[in-house]
Motif scaffolding. Structure first.
Motif, PDB file in Angstrom:
ATOM      1  N   LEU A 138     100.952  91.326  67.200  1.00 57.25           N
ATOM      2  CA  LEU A 138     102.227  91.740  66.624  1.00 57.25           C
ATOM      3  C   LEU A 138     102.623  93.105  67.140  1.00 57.25           C
ATOM      4  O   LEU A 138     101.767  93.936  67.472  1.00 57.25           O
ATOM      5  CB  LEU A 138     102.137  91.785  65.094  1.00 57.25           C
ATOM      6  N   SER A 139     103.907  93.357  67.168  1.00 55.63           N
ATOM      7  CA  SER A 139     104.403  94.692  67.518  1.00 55.63           C
ATOM      8  C   SER A 139     104.172  95.627  66.336  1.00 55.63           C
ATOM      9  O   SER A 139     103.847  95.177  65.229  1.00 55.63           O
ATOM     10  CB  SER A 139     105.891  94.618  67.844  1.00 55.63           C
ATOM     11  N   PRO A 140     104.347  96.945  66.517  1.00 55.60           N
ATOM     12  CA  PRO A 140     104.186  97.876  65.392  1.00 55.60           C
ATOM     13  C   PRO A 140     105.072  97.542  64.191  1.00 55.60           C
ATOM     14  O   PRO A 140     104.722  97.842  63.046  1.00 55.60           O
ATOM     15  CB  PRO A 140     104.573  99.227  66.001  1.00 55.60           C
ATOM     16  N   SER A 141     106.199  96.879  64.450  1.00 57.21           N
ATOM     17  CA  SER A 141     107.097  96.534  63.339  1.00 57.21           C
ATOM     18  C   SER A 141     106.723  95.218  62.677  1.00 57.21           C
ATOM     19  O   SER A 141     107.345  94.810  61.695  1.00 57.21           O
ATOM     20  CB  SER A 141     108.540  96.443  63.847  1.00 57.21           C
ATOM     21  N   GLY A 142     105.699  94.520  63.236  1.00 57.69           N
ATOM     22  CA  GLY A 142     105.242  93.270  62.643  1.00 57.69           C
ATOM     23  C   GLY A 142     105.828  92.021  63.264  1.00 57.69           C
ATOM     24  O   GLY A 142     105.750  90.947  62.668  1.00 57.69           O
ATOM     25  N   SER A 143     106.381  92.125  64.480  1.00 52.46           N
ATOM     26  CA  SER A 143     107.014  90.974  65.127  1.00 52.46           C
ATOM     27  C   SER A 143     106.152  90.415  66.248  1.00 52.46           C
ATOM     28  O   SER A 143     105.522  91.165  66.997  1.00 52.46           O
ATOM     29  CB  SER A 143     108.384  91.364  65.697  1.00 52.46           C
ATOM     30  N   GLY A 144     106.170  89.089  66.388  1.00 51.23           N
ATOM     31  CA  GLY A 144     105.445  88.424  67.450  1.00 51.23           C
ATOM     32  C   GLY A 144     106.304  88.244  68.690  1.00 51.23           C
ATOM     33  O   GLY A 144     107.498  88.583  68.691  1.00 51.23           O
ATOM     34  N   PRO A 145     105.747  87.682  69.752  1.00 48.94           N
ATOM     35  CA  PRO A 145     106.490  87.474  71.009  1.00 48.94           C
ATOM     36  C   PRO A 145     107.737  86.607  70.802  1.00 48.94           C
ATOM     37  O   PRO A 145     107.699  85.602  70.090  1.00 48.94           O
ATOM     38  CB  PRO A 145     105.468  86.756  71.898  1.00 48.94           C
ATOM     39  N   GLY A 179     107.280  86.422  56.987  1.00 52.09           N
ATOM     40  CA  GLY A 179     106.346  86.590  55.883  1.00 52.09           C
ATOM     41  C   GLY A 179     106.473  87.983  55.302  1.00 52.09           C
ATOM     42  O   GLY A 179     106.140  88.974  55.967  1.00 52.09           O
ATOM     43  N   TYR A 180     107.003  88.083  54.088  1.00 46.23           N
ATOM     44  CA  TYR A 180     107.151  89.372  53.428  1.00 46.23           C
ATOM     45  C   TYR A 180     105.848  89.751  52.730  1.00 46.23           C
ATOM     46  O   TYR A 180     105.206  88.908  52.090  1.00 46.23           O
ATOM     47  CB  TYR A 180     108.286  89.326  52.403  1.00 46.23           C
ATOM     48  N   LEU A 181     105.461  90.997  52.848  1.00 48.13           N
ATOM     49  CA  LEU A 181     104.287  91.476  52.128  1.00 48.13           C
ATOM     50  C   LEU A 181     104.630  91.587  50.649  1.00 48.13           C
ATOM     51  O   LEU A 181     105.728  92.038  50.294  1.00 48.13           O
ATOM     52  CB  LEU A 181     103.837  92.844  52.648  1.00 48.13           C
ATOM     53  N   ASN A 182     103.695  91.153  49.787  1.00 49.35           N
ATOM     54  CA  ASN A 182     103.929  91.319  48.356  1.00 49.35           C
ATOM     55  C   ASN A 182     103.614  92.760  47.952  1.00 49.35           C
ATOM     56  O   ASN A 182     103.223  93.580  48.797  1.00 49.35           O
ATOM     57  CB  ASN A 182     103.130  90.303  47.543  1.00 49.35           C
ATOM     58  N   VAL A 189      99.142  98.829  52.930  1.00 46.91           N
ATOM     59  CA  VAL A 189      99.531  99.296  54.278  1.00 46.91           C
ATOM     60  C   VAL A 189     100.536 100.441  54.177  1.00 46.91           C
ATOM     61  O   VAL A 189     101.146 100.816  55.181  1.00 46.91           O
ATOM     62  CB  VAL A 189     100.115  98.142  55.109  1.00 46.91           C
ATOM     63  N   HIS A 190     100.708 100.974  52.969  1.00 49.19           N
ATOM     64  CA  HIS A 190     101.631 102.088  52.736  1.00 49.19           C
ATOM     65  C   HIS A 190     103.047 101.790  53.249  1.00 49.19           C
ATOM     66  O   HIS A 190     103.687 102.612  53.904  1.00 49.19           O
ATOM     67  CB  HIS A 190     101.085 103.374  53.370  1.00 49.19           C
ATOM     68  N   MET A 191     103.480 100.525  52.993  1.00 52.22           N
ATOM     69  CA  MET A 191     104.845 100.078  53.270  1.00 52.22           C
ATOM     70  C   MET A 191     105.145  99.870  54.758  1.00 52.22           C
ATOM     71  O   MET A 191     106.291  99.629  55.129  1.00 52.22           O
ATOM     72  CB  MET A 191     105.878 101.050  52.674  1.00 52.22           C
ATOM     73  N   ASN A 192     104.135  99.963  55.614  1.00 47.83           N
ATOM     74  CA  ASN A 192     104.347  99.785  57.053  1.00 47.83           C
ATOM     75  C   ASN A 192     103.307  98.846  57.639  1.00 47.83           C
ATOM     76  O   ASN A 192     102.126  99.197  57.667  1.00 47.83           O
ATOM     77  CB  ASN A 192     104.260 101.140  57.782  1.00 47.83           C
ATOM     78  N   PRO A 193     103.710  97.648  58.109  1.00 43.68           N
ATOM     79  CA  PRO A 193     105.078  97.103  58.088  1.00 43.68           C
ATOM     80  C   PRO A 193     105.394  96.444  56.755  1.00 43.68           C
ATOM     81  O   PRO A 193     104.515  96.265  55.916  1.00 43.68           O
ATOM     82  CB  PRO A 193     105.026  96.064  59.216  1.00 43.68           C
ATOM     83  N   GLY A 194     106.650  96.040  56.580  1.00 39.34           N
ATOM     84  CA  GLY A 194     107.053  95.389  55.341  1.00 39.34           C
ATOM     85  C   GLY A 194     107.096  93.885  55.457  1.00 39.34           C
ATOM     86  O   GLY A 194     107.160  93.196  54.440  1.00 39.34           O
ATOM     87  N   SER A 195     107.050  93.376  56.692  1.00 38.78           N
ATOM     88  CA  SER A 195     107.108  91.932  56.885  1.00 38.78           C
ATOM     89  C   SER A 195     106.542  91.564  58.250  1.00 38.78           C
ATOM     90  O   SER A 195     106.349  92.426  59.110  1.00 38.78           O
ATOM     91  CB  SER A 195     108.559  91.423  56.765  1.00 38.78           C
ATOM     92  N   THR A 210      96.443  85.097  53.857  1.00 43.23           N
ATOM     93  CA  THR A 210      97.025  86.076  52.933  1.00 43.23           C
ATOM     94  C   THR A 210      96.642  87.503  53.330  1.00 43.23           C
ATOM     95  O   THR A 210      96.981  88.456  52.625  1.00 43.23           O
ATOM     96  CB  THR A 210      96.548  85.807  51.490  1.00 43.23           C
ATOM     97  N   THR A 211      95.968  87.651  54.460  1.00 42.22           N
ATOM     98  CA  THR A 211      95.578  88.986  54.940  1.00 42.22           C
ATOM     99  C   THR A 211      96.765  89.632  55.636  1.00 42.22           C
ATOM    100  O   THR A 211      97.277  89.088  56.621  1.00 42.22           O
ATOM    101  CB  THR A 211      94.398  88.900  55.919  1.00 42.22           C
ATOM    102  N   PRO A 212      97.228  90.775  55.143  1.00 42.26           N
ATOM    103  CA  PRO A 212      98.401  91.408  55.760  1.00 42.26           C
ATOM    104  C   PRO A 212      98.054  92.010  57.116  1.00 42.26           C
ATOM    105  O   PRO A 212      96.874  92.228  57.430  1.00 42.26           O
ATOM    106  CB  PRO A 212      98.771  92.497  54.747  1.00 42.26           C
ATOM    107  N   PRO A 213      99.043  92.263  57.945  1.00 40.61           N
ATOM    108  CA  PRO A 213      98.788  92.921  59.227  1.00 40.61           C
ATOM    109  C   PRO A 213      98.276  94.340  58.992  1.00 40.61           C
ATOM    110  O   PRO A 213      98.470  94.908  57.913  1.00 40.61           O
ATOM    111  CB  PRO A 213     100.162  92.925  59.893  1.00 40.61           C
TER     112      PRO A 213
END
Length: 219
Positions: A138-145, A179-182, A189-195, A210-213
């Protein structure tokens, strides 16, 4: 009715009347004929009235096409809720805007709105999925290719978050997974990333966790 028709009608009305016919019978026959004329005339007026109502309705059908504007035609949406707004633009893109305080609410409603506009998407909260052969990067913002081709976002100074979705750029047989983080995951993750966003198959099994990035620190 012309003169010949009048004479014929008069002749027909007198066919059964003879000099020996009682006056009461003649008067009764006249009353019956007048009653019949009234009924026929009333039916004609009712039919004409019905036609007059139907013609304007056909001239202005309820399913008339929408007027030109930002809408892209069939499948376009213009939705406003407390959580977000979704609008179809003339270029075929979809623009979704959230208020900062409502950014993580009503995911089901957003998913339904995007699908209604023709954008294939799967949205979950607290769950992160990927398709076969996805290496999970994933990119730093949480996005895939490939996500940047179909979705781009920006955050305004007033806290509003706007995403533009591009249905035409979605590869055939694919859809966007969001996928939004709950709340607990966001805290971890201290709000980074959010999704998390990935391009996944439209059909077939996905691998989900269910493991967040990992937390990302912006420098």
């Amino acid at each position: 009715m012309n003169d010949h028709e009048v004479l014929d009608a008069l002749r027909n009305s007198l066919d059964t009347v003879t000099m020996s016919t009682p006056v009461e019978r003649i008067e009764a026959a006249g009353r019956v004929r007048r009653h019949r004329r009234v009924l026929v005339g009333t039916a004609g007026v009712a039919a004409a009235a019905a036609l007059a109502v139907a013609v304007p309705a056909l001239g202005n059908p309820a399913t008339a096409p929408p007027s030109a504007g930002d809408s892209a035609g069939a499948g376009s949406v213009h939705i406003r809720t407390a959580a977000y707004s979704v609008d179809t633009k003339a270029d075929g893109t979809l623009v979704a805007t959230w208020d900062k305080s409502a950014y993580f609410s009503d995911h089901a409603g957003l998913e339904k709105a995007l699908r209604r506009a023709g954008f294939p998407v799967l949205i979950k909260e607290g769950v992160f999925c990927k398709g076969p052969h996805d290496d999970g990067k994933l990119s730093p913002s949480g996005s895939g290719p490939g996500v940047a081709n179909v979705m781009r976002g920006e955050r305004a100074g007033d806290g509003r978050v706007t995403f533009t979705f591009v249905p035409a750029a979605m590869p055939a047989g694919k859809r966007l997974f969001i996928g939004y983080l709950n709340a607990a995951q966001l805290a971890s993750v201290h709000m980074n990333p959010g999704s998390v966003e990935r391009i996944v198959p439209a059909d077939g099994p996905l691998t989900c966790t269910t493991t967040p990035p990992p937390e990302h620190h912006y420098h």
